[in-house]
Motif scaffolding. Sequence first.
Motif, PDB file in Angstrom:
ATOM      1  N   GLU A  86       3.423  38.603  48.043  1.00  0.00           N
ATOM      2  CA  GLU A  86       3.380  37.273  48.641  1.00  0.00           C
ATOM      3  C   GLU A  86       4.175  36.250  47.835  1.00  0.00           C
ATOM      4  OE1 GLU A  86       2.426  36.075  51.471  1.00  0.00           O
ATOM      5  OE2 GLU A  86       1.897  38.084  52.149  1.00  0.00           O
ATOM      6  N   PHE A  87       4.209  36.410  46.517  1.00  0.00           N
ATOM      7  CA  PHE A  87       4.981  35.476  45.697  1.00  0.00           C
ATOM      8  C   PHE A  87       6.470  35.600  46.014  1.00  0.00           C
ATOM      9  CE2 PHE A  87       7.418  34.624  41.770  1.00  0.00           C
ATOM     10  CZ  PHE A  87       7.094  33.291  41.594  1.00  0.00           C
ATOM     11  N   GLY A  88       6.970  36.838  46.079  1.00  0.00           N
ATOM     12  CA  GLY A  88       8.364  37.056  46.405  1.00  0.00           C
ATOM     13  C   GLY A  88       8.699  36.595  47.814  1.00  0.00           C
ATOM     14  N   LEU A  89       7.815  36.885  48.759  1.00  0.00           N
ATOM     15  CA  LEU A  89       8.038  36.477  50.148  1.00  0.00           C
ATOM     16  C   LEU A  89       8.056  34.954  50.273  1.00  0.00           C
ATOM     17  CD1 LEU A  89       5.741  39.049  52.000  1.00  0.00           C
ATOM     18  CD2 LEU A  89       8.233  39.097  51.829  1.00  0.00           C
ATOM     19  N   ALA A  90       7.160  34.288  49.534  1.00  0.00           N
ATOM     20  CA  ALA A  90       7.117  32.826  49.571  1.00  0.00           C
ATOM     21  C   ALA A  90       8.420  32.237  49.037  1.00  0.00           C
ATOM     22  CB  ALA A  90       5.933  32.313  48.752  1.00  0.00           C
ATOM     23  N   SER A  91       8.985  32.844  47.998  1.00  0.00           N
ATOM     24  CA  SER A  91      10.242  32.364  47.437  1.00  0.00           C
ATOM     25  C   SER A  91      11.375  32.532  48.449  1.00  0.00           C
ATOM     26  CB  SER A  91      10.573  33.134  46.151  1.00  0.00           C
ATOM     27  OG  SER A  91      11.760  32.647  45.560  1.00  0.00           O
ATOM     28  N   GLY A  96      15.947  27.653  47.561  1.00  0.00           N
ATOM     29  CA  GLY A  96      16.226  26.507  46.712  1.00  0.00           C
ATOM     30  C   GLY A  96      15.015  25.884  46.061  1.00  0.00           C
ATOM     31  N   VAL A  97      13.815  26.312  46.449  1.00  0.00           N
ATOM     32  CA  VAL A  97      12.572  25.764  45.898  1.00  0.00           C
ATOM     33  C   VAL A  97      12.062  26.685  44.789  1.00  0.00           C
ATOM     34  CG1 VAL A  97      10.185  25.130  46.385  1.00  0.00           C
ATOM     35  CG2 VAL A  97      11.976  24.681  48.082  1.00  0.00           C
ATOM     36  N   VAL A  98      11.739  26.113  43.642  1.00  0.00           N
ATOM     37  CA  VAL A  98      11.189  26.895  42.533  1.00  0.00           C
ATOM     38  C   VAL A  98       9.721  27.186  42.802  1.00  0.00           C
ATOM     39  CG1 VAL A  98      10.671  26.934  40.065  1.00  0.00           C
ATOM     40  CG2 VAL A  98      12.829  25.945  40.882  1.00  0.00           C
ATOM     41  N   CYS A  99       9.371  28.453  42.819  1.00  0.00           N
ATOM     42  CA  CYS A  99       7.981  28.878  43.042  1.00  0.00           C
ATOM     43  C   CYS A  99       7.383  29.343  41.720  1.00  0.00           C
ATOM     44  CB  CYS A  99       7.918  30.011  44.065  1.00  0.00           C
ATOM     45  SG  CYS A  99       8.520  29.571  45.711  1.00  0.00           S
ATOM     46  N   ARG A 100       6.106  29.050  41.526  1.00  0.00           N
ATOM     47  CA  ARG A 100       5.406  29.474  40.311  1.00  0.00           C
ATOM     48  C   ARG A 100       4.071  30.110  40.657  1.00  0.00           C
ATOM     49  NH1 ARG A 100       5.073  24.058  37.025  1.00  0.00           N
ATOM     50  NH2 ARG A 100       5.277  23.171  39.115  1.00  0.00           N
ATOM     51  N   SER A 101       3.637  31.004  39.786  1.00  0.00           N
ATOM     52  CA  SER A 101       2.364  31.678  39.997  1.00  0.00           C
ATOM     53  C   SER A 101       1.822  32.137  38.651  1.00  0.00           C
ATOM     54  CB  SER A 101       2.549  32.877  40.935  1.00  0.00           C
ATOM     55  OG  SER A 101       1.344  33.596  41.090  1.00  0.00           O
ATOM     56  N   SER A 102       0.499  32.200  38.540  1.00  0.00           N
ATOM     57  CA  SER A 102      -0.152  32.710  37.325  1.00  0.00           C
ATOM     58  C   SER A 102      -1.294  33.629  37.715  1.00  0.00           C
ATOM     59  CB  SER A 102      -0.686  31.567  36.456  1.00  0.00           C
ATOM     60  OG  SER A 102       0.375  30.807  35.902  1.00  0.00           O
ATOM     61  N   MET A 124       7.970  32.570  37.553  1.00  0.00           N
ATOM     62  CA  MET A 124       8.700  31.429  38.095  1.00  0.00           C
ATOM     63  C   MET A 124       9.978  31.977  38.705  1.00  0.00           C
ATOM     64  SD  MET A 124       9.810  27.814  36.282  1.00  0.00           S
ATOM     65  CE  MET A 124      10.739  28.523  34.920  1.00  0.00           C
ATOM     66  N   ALA A 125      10.237  31.640  39.969  1.00  0.00           N
ATOM     67  CA  ALA A 125      11.388  32.221  40.662  1.00  0.00           C
ATOM     68  C   ALA A 125      12.021  31.216  41.612  1.00  0.00           C
ATOM     69  CB  ALA A 125      10.956  33.468  41.437  1.00  0.00           C
ATOM     70  N   VAL A 126      13.292  31.436  41.879  1.00  0.00           N
ATOM     71  CA  VAL A 126      13.996  30.663  42.901  1.00  0.00           C
ATOM     72  C   VAL A 126      14.927  31.620  43.646  1.00  0.00           C
ATOM     73  CG1 VAL A 126      15.900  29.982  41.368  1.00  0.00           C
ATOM     74  CG2 VAL A 126      15.356  28.584  43.376  1.00  0.00           C
ATOM     75  N   THR A 127      14.986  31.468  44.959  1.00  0.00           N
ATOM     76  CA  THR A 127      15.856  32.285  45.810  1.00  0.00           C
ATOM     77  C   THR A 127      16.796  31.351  46.563  1.00  0.00           C
ATOM     78  OG1 THR A 127      14.080  33.905  46.111  1.00  0.00           O
ATOM     79  CG2 THR A 127      15.921  34.008  47.651  1.00  0.00           C
ATOM     80  N   MET A 128      18.071  31.732  46.639  1.00  0.00           N
ATOM     81  CA  MET A 128      19.074  30.905  47.308  1.00  0.00           C
ATOM     82  C   MET A 128      20.011  31.784  48.118  1.00  0.00           C
ATOM     83  SD  MET A 128      19.978  28.272  44.164  1.00  0.00           S
ATOM     84  CE  MET A 128      19.855  29.554  42.909  1.00  0.00           C
ATOM     85  N   GLU A 129      20.638  31.199  49.130  1.00  0.00           N
ATOM     86  CA  GLU A 129      21.625  31.921  49.916  1.00  0.00           C
ATOM     87  C   GLU A 129      22.842  32.209  49.034  1.00  0.00           C
ATOM     88  OE1 GLU A 129      21.368  32.994  52.953  1.00  0.00           O
ATOM     89  OE2 GLU A 129      19.606  31.909  53.712  1.00  0.00           O
ATOM     90  N   GLY A 134      25.698  37.725  53.206  1.00  0.00           N
ATOM     91  CA  GLY A 134      24.666  38.246  54.090  1.00  0.00           C
ATOM     92  C   GLY A 134      23.379  38.558  53.354  1.00  0.00           C
ATOM     93  N   LEU A 135      23.357  38.335  52.043  1.00  0.00           N
ATOM     94  CA  LEU A 135      22.172  38.581  51.229  1.00  0.00           C
ATOM     95  C   LEU A 135      21.763  37.291  50.512  1.00  0.00           C
ATOM     96  CD1 LEU A 135      23.120  42.051  49.682  1.00  0.00           C
ATOM     97  CD2 LEU A 135      21.630  41.608  51.630  1.00  0.00           C
ATOM     98  N   MET A 136      20.670  37.365  49.748  1.00  0.00           N
ATOM     99  CA  MET A 136      20.166  36.213  49.020  1.00  0.00           C
ATOM    100  C   MET A 136      20.228  36.491  47.520  1.00  0.00           C
ATOM    101  SD  MET A 136      16.907  35.247  51.458  1.00  0.00           S
ATOM    102  CE  MET A 136      16.946  33.481  51.132  1.00  0.00           C
ATOM    103  N   PHE A 137      20.402  35.422  46.754  1.00  0.00           N
ATOM    104  CA  PHE A 137      20.467  35.512  45.295  1.00  0.00           C
ATOM    105  C   PHE A 137      19.156  34.986  44.728  1.00  0.00           C
ATOM    106  CE2 PHE A 137      21.308  33.120  41.349  1.00  0.00           C
ATOM    107  CZ  PHE A 137      21.811  34.136  40.545  1.00  0.00           C
ATOM    108  N   PHE A 138      18.594  35.686  43.759  1.00  0.00           N
ATOM    109  CA  PHE A 138      17.326  35.252  43.179  1.00  0.00           C
ATOM    110  C   PHE A 138      17.346  35.391  41.662  1.00  0.00           C
ATOM    111  CE2 PHE A 138      16.884  39.797  43.461  1.00  0.00           C
ATOM    112  CZ  PHE A 138      16.162  40.146  42.322  1.00  0.00           C
ATOM    113  N   VAL A 139      16.538  34.576  41.003  1.00  0.00           N
ATOM    114  CA  VAL A 139      16.276  34.698  39.564  1.00  0.00           C
ATOM    115  C   VAL A 139      14.779  34.531  39.374  1.00  0.00           C
ATOM    116  CG1 VAL A 139      16.710  33.808  37.247  1.00  0.00           C
ATOM    117  CG2 VAL A 139      18.524  33.679  38.983  1.00  0.00           C
ATOM    118  N   SER A 140      14.164  35.450  38.644  1.00  0.00           N
ATOM    119  CA  SER A 140      12.730  35.385  38.348  1.00  0.00           C
ATOM    120  C   SER A 140      12.520  35.485  36.845  1.00  0.00           C
ATOM    121  CB  SER A 140      11.970  36.533  39.030  1.00  0.00           C
ATOM    122  OG  SER A 140      12.103  36.492  40.425  1.00  0.00           O
ATOM    123  N   LEU A 141      11.674  34.609  36.310  1.00  0.00           N
ATOM    124  CA  LEU A 141      11.306  34.635  34.895  1.00  0.00           C
ATOM    125  C   LEU A 141       9.820  34.952  34.778  1.00  0.00           C
ATOM    126  CD1 LEU A 141      13.134  31.429  33.542  1.00  0.00           C
ATOM    127  CD2 LEU A 141      14.039  33.764  33.799  1.00  0.00           C
TER     128      LEU A 141
END
Length: 327
Positions: A86-91, A96-102, A124-129, A134-141
Amino acid sequence: MDTESLVSAFSAQLLSLHGLGRRRLPEEYMTAALTEFRSLIPFAGAWWGECSDHTEATPPANWQHGCIELAPSFAHEWNEISHGDEFGLASMRSPGVVCRSSGHESASLQVERFSRRHGLFHAMAVTMELPDSGLMFFVSLYRNEGDPAFGDLEARVFGEYCRHLLLRWHEHLSTLLQRSSMAGSDAFALCNAMGVLVYVGAAVARTIRREYPDWQGTRLPAPMPEQLAQVPVVIRVGLERIELAACGSLVALSLDPGTVTSLLPPREHAAALLYAAGSSYKEIARQLGLSPATVRTYLRNAYMELGVRNKVELGSRLGGEAKRQLG
């Protein structure tokens, strides 16, 4: 680190991104950029790359990635449980929105076990076009349980840094592809001499996956890596043709221009062309002798096969063929 020091360090890292492409090999770019960023926002592990969004029929999937302080099997394991993350799906739902979870708790037992196995207590992650891919770019810490959660200021700095990181990375990719007389899009990919992907477009990923159903991305499946030493060469991947050409220190892979047509059965292809050119379901049904319901089914299949989400993307994916329908 106080706010003034943080701003100064952040500015220095943004300036560093400009020259990083000249100082590092393409396959080292992301690792180097995030290793530098680690001095600004400490983390225990990082994961980044390209992923496809989820649909009703298919879960999200990772196609190209890199990581810091995470197991080599991390991406493969995530692909197996991605539908419940759900965290990844929410991102992905909030580009462009930074998502966080603990915490490790999850509605999915598989996801919870995955989180505990890799120590992903704070995320903490952000996903962007990723433009044209045709794919999305993401970074997760990630941080461990004994570490503090990612704070509001850290999230703001992380989001801004990743926006600049994606911009510089896309500019770098475009420069690399232009060396091979190509423009960045979903019909191209870049890999190193060992077959490890640095960039992959959605059409290339789907073509490879169709021939190698168990392929999980990042490294080209055998025997493709063995063929890289033969460049320039054209190889067959199932029914498709992929051209391999030198691109600096990398190898560029480009799909044959006829691939788009061959991805779709003739009737689906005809319906997709007419729809992209502006025809309605009823008009297409009348021209092709089909029912409107069948046209809807054909278009739904075409969207899934071509990895597009709307009429504009469909027209772009089909290229000049859709425009000629208007003539």
